[in-house]
Structure formats: structure tokens, C-alpha cells
Design a protein around this motif. Structure first.
Motif, PDB file in Angstrom:
ATOM      1  N   VAL A   4       0.981  -1.319   0.188  1.00 57.06           N
ATOM      2  CA  VAL A   4      -0.084  -0.023  -0.067  1.00 57.06           C
ATOM      3  C   VAL A   4       0.697   1.138   0.040  1.00 57.06           C
ATOM      4  N   GLU A   5       2.072   1.200   0.858  1.00 56.77           N
ATOM      5  CA  GLU A   5       2.733   2.281   0.795  1.00 56.77           C
ATOM      6  C   GLU A   5       3.609   2.660  -0.619  1.00 56.77           C
ATOM      7  N   PHE A   6       3.991   1.507  -1.228  1.00 59.52           N
ATOM      8  CA  PHE A   6       4.554   1.846  -2.630  1.00 59.52           C
ATOM      9  C   PHE A   6       3.461   2.261  -3.528  1.00 59.52           C
ATOM     10  N   MET A   7       2.242   1.753  -3.487  1.00 56.50           N
ATOM     11  CA  MET A   7       1.246   2.135  -4.657  1.00 56.50           C
ATOM     12  C   MET A   7       0.951   3.544  -4.382  1.00 56.50           C
ATOM     13  N   ARG A   8       0.761   4.262  -3.049  1.00 56.60           N
ATOM     14  CA  ARG A   8       0.591   5.430  -2.801  1.00 56.60           C
ATOM     15  C   ARG A   8       1.632   6.346  -3.318  1.00 56.60           C
ATOM     16  N   ALA A   9       3.016   5.801  -3.019  1.00 57.34           N
ATOM     17  CA  ALA A   9       4.149   6.675  -3.412  1.00 57.34           C
ATOM     18  C   ALA A   9       4.195   6.557  -4.969  1.00 57.34           C
ATOM     19  N   ILE A  10       3.813   5.716  -5.672  1.00 54.26           N
ATOM     20  CA  ILE A  10       3.871   5.739  -6.984  1.00 54.26           C
ATOM     21  C   ILE A  10       2.691   6.711  -7.527  1.00 54.26           C
ATOM     22  N   ASP A  11       1.733   6.570  -6.892  1.00 56.58           N
ATOM     23  CA  ASP A  11       0.375   7.477  -7.251  1.00 56.58           C
ATOM     24  C   ASP A  11       0.914   8.838  -6.958  1.00 56.58           C
ATOM     25  N   ASN A  12       1.602   9.181  -5.953  1.00 60.66           N
ATOM     26  CA  ASN A  12       2.020  10.787  -5.497  1.00 60.66           C
ATOM     27  C   ASN A  12       2.913  11.202  -6.669  1.00 60.66           C
ATOM     28  N   TYR A  13       3.799  10.294  -7.121  1.00 60.11           N
ATOM     29  CA  TYR A  13       4.864  10.649  -7.993  1.00 60.11           C
ATOM     30  C   TYR A  13       4.187  10.923  -9.196  1.00 60.11           C
ATOM     31  N   LYS A  14       3.211  10.135  -9.838  1.00 58.37           N
ATOM     32  CA  LYS A  14       2.589  10.333 -11.116  1.00 58.37           C
ATOM     33  C   LYS A  14       1.676  11.689 -10.819  1.00 58.37           C
ATOM     34  N   ARG A  15       1.080  11.893  -9.850  1.00 59.70           N
ATOM     35  CA  ARG A  15       0.550  13.209  -9.646  1.00 59.70           C
ATOM     36  C   ARG A  15       1.457  14.370  -9.786  1.00 59.70           C
ATOM     37  N   ARG A  16       2.493  14.281  -9.069  1.00 59.07           N
ATOM     38  CA  ARG A  16       3.750  15.666  -8.878  1.00 59.07           C
ATOM     39  C   ARG A  16       4.232  15.644 -10.487  1.00 59.07           C
ATOM     40  N   SER A  17       4.527  14.621 -10.995  1.00 64.85           N
ATOM     41  CA  SER A  17       5.336  14.502 -12.248  1.00 64.85           C
ATOM     42  C   SER A  17       4.454  14.848 -13.648  1.00 64.85           C
TER      43      SER A  17
END
Length: 115
Positions: A67-80
Motif C-alpha cells: 500500500v505504501e509503494f502504491m501510494r508513493a507511485i501514485d503521488n509521483y505520477k500526480r507530482r510529475s
């Protein structure tokens, strides 16, 4: 300009009286009041959407790390602004989470050997 076999000009008029009558009837049906007929305007409820759930895997229970990894990837996609990060970017997100290579590699997936 279209012409038939005799050389006469053809006119295609799709705006017939029947079509106009159909569209007027639909408008009248949608504007009926509370006398038993449906009123399509305002009938829809806002449904709370399920976010961050992949429909292909929604029934799986994820570990905390996943879950932590999925959230981190999702946050990265939103930021970038990138919908599909490269593998280098995924590795960057993993490193930002604090993961480091400290042991010898192991094989997590062993394909079936068919002879």
C-alpha cells in the motif's frame, strides 16, 4: 455535388419532419413534472467514487509495504504529471521510500519448466 445516373443533381436532406417531431417529443418527456412521469433533471445522486483501487486486483488484501509503494507511485505520477513512469523513475520512488540493496539478489518468481 452528387448526381444520379441521369445526370440530375441529388439533394440529401436529413432534416425531416419526423426527426424534428421525435426530438421535440423527447424534450417534452424529460420536462414532465411530479405527476408520476420521470423528471431526469436532478434525479441523479452523487456517488462517492472508490479511489486508488485497480479494478483488476480490487479483491486482494495488500500488505502495508504494498500500500505504501502504491501510494508513493501514485503521488509521483500526480507530482510529475506522468501517467506511466519509466523503470528508472520507479526505482527512484523506491529509493525515496528508503529501500537500499543490502543483500544478494533472490529469485521471487520461478517459471514452470515444461519439457
Amino acid at each position: 455535388m452528387l448526381k444520379d445516373v441521369t445526370g440530375e443533381e441529388l439533394v440529401a436532406d436529413r432534416r425531416t419532419k419526423l426527426r424534428r417531431a421525435m426530438s421535440e417529443r423527447r424534450q417534452d418527456d424529460n420536462q414532465k413534472g411530479p405527476d408520476g412521469a420521470e423528471n431526469r433533471k436532478g434525479d441523479r445522486r452523487k456517488v462517492e467514487r472508490r479511489r486508488q483501487i485497480d479494478p483488476t486486483t480490487c479483491e486482494r488484501d495488500y500488505s502495508g509495504d504494498e500500500v505504501e509503494f502504491m501510494r508513493a507511485i501514485d503521488n509521483y505520477k500526480r507530482r510529475s504529471g506522468r501517467q506511466f513512469p519509466t523503470w528508472s523513475e520507479v526505482l527512484e520512488v523506491i529509493r525515496d521510500l528508503g529501500y537500499r540493496k543490502v543483500a544478494e539478489p533472490t529469485m521471487t518468481f520461478v517459471p514452470d519448466q515444461q519439457n
